[in-house]
Design a protein around this motif. Structure first.
Motif, PDB file in Angstrom:
ATOM      1  N   VAL A   1     -29.324 -21.881 -35.936  1.00  0.00           N
ATOM      2  CA  VAL A   1     -28.416 -22.440 -34.940  1.00  0.00           C
ATOM      3  C   VAL A   1     -28.773 -21.813 -33.608  1.00  0.00           C
ATOM      4  CG1 VAL A   1     -26.004 -22.656 -34.226  1.00  0.00           C
ATOM      5  CG2 VAL A   1     -26.587 -22.629 -36.661  1.00  0.00           C
ATOM      6  N   ARG A   2     -29.058 -22.664 -32.632  1.00  0.00           N
ATOM      7  CA  ARG A   2     -29.372 -22.133 -31.311  1.00  0.00           C
ATOM      8  C   ARG A   2     -28.831 -23.044 -30.236  1.00  0.00           C
ATOM      9  NH1 ARG A   2     -33.749 -25.037 -29.413  1.00  0.00           N
ATOM     10  NH2 ARG A   2     -35.139 -25.850 -31.000  1.00  0.00           N
ATOM     11  N   LEU A   3     -28.576 -22.444 -29.094  1.00  0.00           N
ATOM     12  CA  LEU A   3     -28.154 -23.216 -27.938  1.00  0.00           C
ATOM     13  C   LEU A   3     -29.264 -24.208 -27.614  1.00  0.00           C
ATOM     14  CD1 LEU A   3     -25.660 -23.178 -26.153  1.00  0.00           C
ATOM     15  CD2 LEU A   3     -26.859 -21.646 -24.613  1.00  0.00           C
ATOM     16  N   ALA A   4     -28.917 -25.457 -27.458  1.00  0.00           N
ATOM     17  CA  ALA A   4     -29.917 -26.485 -27.164  1.00  0.00           C
ATOM     18  C   ALA A   4     -30.230 -26.475 -25.680  1.00  0.00           C
ATOM     19  CB  ALA A   4     -29.405 -27.859 -27.588  1.00  0.00           C
ATOM     20  N   GLY A   5     -31.498 -26.508 -25.362  1.00  0.00           N
ATOM     21  CA  GLY A   5     -31.940 -26.563 -23.977  1.00  0.00           C
ATOM     22  C   GLY A   5     -32.413 -27.953 -23.606  1.00  0.00           C
ATOM     23  N   THR A   6     -32.897 -28.080 -22.399  1.00  0.00           N
ATOM     24  CA  THR A   6     -33.368 -29.366 -21.891  1.00  0.00           C
ATOM     25  C   THR A   6     -34.440 -29.964 -22.801  1.00  0.00           C
ATOM     26  OG1 THR A   6     -32.891 -28.604 -19.649  1.00  0.00           O
ATOM     27  CG2 THR A   6     -34.329 -30.514 -19.860  1.00  0.00           C
ATOM     28  N   ALA A   7     -35.344 -29.145 -23.309  1.00  0.00           N
ATOM     29  CA  ALA A   7     -36.412 -29.650 -24.177  1.00  0.00           C
ATOM     30  C   ALA A   7     -35.869 -30.197 -25.495  1.00  0.00           C
ATOM     31  CB  ALA A   7     -37.429 -28.537 -24.445  1.00  0.00           C
TER      32      ALA A   7
ATOM     33  N   ALA B   1     -34.092 -34.738 -29.056  1.00  0.00           N
ATOM     34  CA  ALA B   1     -33.735 -34.628 -30.478  1.00  0.00           C
ATOM     35  C   ALA B   1     -32.225 -34.759 -30.651  1.00  0.00           C
ATOM     36  CB  ALA B   1     -34.220 -33.302 -31.048  1.00  0.00           C
ATOM     37  N   VAL B   2     -31.449 -34.106 -29.790  1.00  0.00           N
ATOM     38  CA  VAL B   2     -29.989 -34.182 -29.886  1.00  0.00           C
ATOM     39  C   VAL B   2     -29.525 -35.612 -29.610  1.00  0.00           C
ATOM     40  CG1 VAL B   2     -27.795 -33.331 -28.947  1.00  0.00           C
ATOM     41  CG2 VAL B   2     -29.677 -31.733 -29.350  1.00  0.00           C
ATOM     42  N   GLU B   3     -30.166 -36.302 -28.677  1.00  0.00           N
ATOM     43  CA  GLU B   3     -29.801 -37.699 -28.397  1.00  0.00           C
ATOM     44  C   GLU B   3     -30.016 -38.578 -29.634  1.00  0.00           C
ATOM     45  OE1 GLU B   3     -32.091 -38.685 -24.911  1.00  0.00           O
ATOM     46  OE2 GLU B   3     -30.548 -37.900 -23.563  1.00  0.00           O
ATOM     47  N   ARG B   4     -31.102 -38.363 -30.363  1.00  0.00           N
ATOM     48  CA  ARG B   4     -31.336 -39.153 -31.577  1.00  0.00           C
ATOM     49  C   ARG B   4     -30.315 -38.798 -32.648  1.00  0.00           C
ATOM     50  NH1 ARG B   4     -36.360 -38.901 -29.219  1.00  0.00           N
ATOM     51  NH2 ARG B   4     -37.112 -36.981 -30.148  1.00  0.00           N
TER      52      ARG B   4
ATOM     53  N   PHE C   1     -24.758 -45.770 -28.262  1.00  0.00           N
ATOM     54  CA  PHE C   1     -23.308 -45.617 -28.284  1.00  0.00           C
ATOM     55  C   PHE C   1     -22.883 -44.890 -27.013  1.00  0.00           C
ATOM     56  CE2 PHE C   1     -24.293 -46.079 -32.765  1.00  0.00           C
ATOM     57  CZ  PHE C   1     -23.235 -46.818 -33.262  1.00  0.00           C
ATOM     58  N   ARG C   2     -21.586 -44.896 -26.745  1.00  0.00           N
ATOM     59  CA  ARG C   2     -21.069 -44.118 -25.605  1.00  0.00           C
ATOM     60  C   ARG C   2     -21.604 -42.694 -25.696  1.00  0.00           C
ATOM     61  NH1 ARG C   2     -14.762 -44.532 -24.852  1.00  0.00           N
ATOM     62  NH2 ARG C   2     -15.431 -42.994 -23.350  1.00  0.00           N
ATOM     63  N   SER C   3     -21.922 -42.129 -24.555  1.00  0.00           N
ATOM     64  CA  SER C   3     -22.560 -40.811 -24.600  1.00  0.00           C
ATOM     65  C   SER C   3     -22.006 -39.827 -23.579  1.00  0.00           C
ATOM     66  CB  SER C   3     -24.072 -40.965 -24.417  1.00  0.00           C
ATOM     67  OG  SER C   3     -24.359 -41.637 -23.207  1.00  0.00           O
ATOM     68  N   GLU C   4     -20.753 -40.030 -23.150  1.00  0.00           N
ATOM     69  CA  GLU C   4     -20.176 -39.119 -22.165  1.00  0.00           C
ATOM     70  C   GLU C   4     -20.172 -37.679 -22.672  1.00  0.00           C
ATOM     71  OE1 GLU C   4     -18.629 -41.887 -23.248  1.00  0.00           O
ATOM     72  OE2 GLU C   4     -18.292 -43.159 -21.498  1.00  0.00           O
ATOM     73  N   ARG C   5     -19.798 -37.480 -23.938  1.00  0.00           N
ATOM     74  CA  ARG C   5     -19.749 -36.116 -24.480  1.00  0.00           C
ATOM     75  C   ARG C   5     -21.141 -35.498 -24.538  1.00  0.00           C
ATOM     76  NH1 ARG C   5     -15.661 -37.143 -29.527  1.00  0.00           N
ATOM     77  NH2 ARG C   5     -13.843 -37.692 -28.267  1.00  0.00           N
ATOM     78  N   LEU C   6     -22.119 -36.288 -24.876  1.00  0.00           N
ATOM     79  CA  LEU C   6     -23.501 -35.807 -24.905  1.00  0.00           C
ATOM     80  C   LEU C   6     -23.915 -35.320 -23.515  1.00  0.00           C
ATOM     81  CD1 LEU C   6     -26.345 -35.622 -26.300  1.00  0.00           C
ATOM     82  CD2 LEU C   6     -26.680 -37.961 -25.514  1.00  0.00           C
ATOM     83  N   HIS C   7     -23.621 -36.114 -22.498  1.00  0.00           N
ATOM     84  CA  HIS C   7     -23.979 -35.725 -21.127  1.00  0.00           C
ATOM     85  C   HIS C   7     -23.226 -34.471 -20.694  1.00  0.00           C
ATOM     86  CE1 HIS C   7     -26.462 -39.217 -20.770  1.00  0.00           C
ATOM     87  NE2 HIS C   7     -25.440 -40.040 -20.952  1.00  0.00           N
ATOM     88  N   LEU C   8     -21.933 -34.398 -21.017  1.00  0.00           N
ATOM     89  CA  LEU C   8     -21.158 -33.202 -20.656  1.00  0.00           C
ATOM     90  C   LEU C   8     -21.691 -31.955 -21.349  1.00  0.00           C
ATOM     91  CD1 LEU C   8     -17.552 -34.685 -20.713  1.00  0.00           C
ATOM     92  CD2 LEU C   8     -18.724 -33.705 -18.718  1.00  0.00           C
ATOM     93  N   ALA C   9     -22.081 -32.108 -22.605  1.00  0.00           N
ATOM     94  CA  ALA C   9     -22.572 -30.947 -23.357  1.00  0.00           C
ATOM     95  C   ALA C   9     -23.781 -30.309 -22.681  1.00  0.00           C
ATOM     96  CB  ALA C   9     -22.917 -31.357 -24.785  1.00  0.00           C
ATOM     97  N   PHE C  10     -24.599 -31.119 -22.023  1.00  0.00           N
ATOM     98  CA  PHE C  10     -25.794 -30.599 -21.366  1.00  0.00           C
ATOM     99  C   PHE C  10     -25.617 -30.331 -19.880  1.00  0.00           C
ATOM    100  CE2 PHE C  10     -27.731 -32.089 -25.255  1.00  0.00           C
ATOM    101  CZ  PHE C  10     -28.741 -31.157 -25.474  1.00  0.00           C
ATOM    102  N   SER C  11     -24.486 -30.727 -19.293  1.00  0.00           N
ATOM    103  CA  SER C  11     -24.352 -30.570 -17.839  1.00  0.00           C
ATOM    104  C   SER C  11     -23.138 -29.761 -17.395  1.00  0.00           C
ATOM    105  CB  SER C  11     -24.295 -31.952 -17.174  1.00  0.00           C
ATOM    106  OG  SER C  11     -23.125 -32.653 -17.576  1.00  0.00           O
TER     107      SER C  11
END
Length: 174
Positions: A6-12, A16-19, A42-52
């Protein structure tokens, strides 16, 4: 599969997280009736917030050999309680202990009050999250139903709340 990293996901890690996000929403569509957008997303607001958003943290779960095994989004890092906002383990890694070990590690990294929501109709999630709460907090956890904001057409979510003490052992017992 018994090991998980388990690791903090970075930009790179974002592609993979999007898929994985698409797989997560595909699984969830069984319970909320959501269809993908015309382009298959699908809606991806949470995905964007998680990275920003600095109040969020995206985690990538990898299994043996480094394959993507899932993801987790935590929000409320600067608030009074953390929320495990989204949590997903790919089907090939489920029922192997990967999910429990990942949650244990993530929660141990952010001591304090926690909440996690799931749907009553998702029997596997109900069993999993109750087991997680019992293993992390013993009898010191609560469960309540709360309406889904702006979605009166959906059944209420089930929310589990518990505390993670500072210095908790992320390895714990399975």
């Amino acid at each position: 599969m018994s090991d998980v990293s388990v690791r903090l996901a970075g930009t790179a890690d974002r592609p993979a997280v999007e898929r994985l996000w698409l797989m997560f929403h595909h699984d969830m569509s069984e319970f909320d009736g959501t269809l993908p957008n015309a382009d298959g997303t699908f809606r991806s607001e949470r995905l964007h917030l998680a990275f920003s958003d600095p109040d969020w943290a995206p985690y990538l779960l990898t299994g043996e050999g480094g394959g993507a095994a899932g993801f987790a989004f935590v929000r409320g890092l600067t608030g009074p309680k953390r929320v495990l906002n989204s949590f997903f383990v790919v089907r090939g890694a489920r029922r192997s202990g990967v999910g429990l070990r990942a949650v244990r590690e993530i929660v141990a990294g952010h001591p304090g009050p926690w909440e996690v929501a799931f749907q009553d109709a998702n029997a596997a999630a109900v069993r999993f999250w109750r087991r997680v709460a019992a293993q992390l907090a013993g009898d010191a956890w609560t469960e309540e139903r709360r309406g889904v904001p702006n979605r009166p057409d959906l059944a209420p979510d089930v929310w589990i709340s518990f505390d993670s003490p500072a210095g908790a052992d992320p390895a714990g017992a399975d």
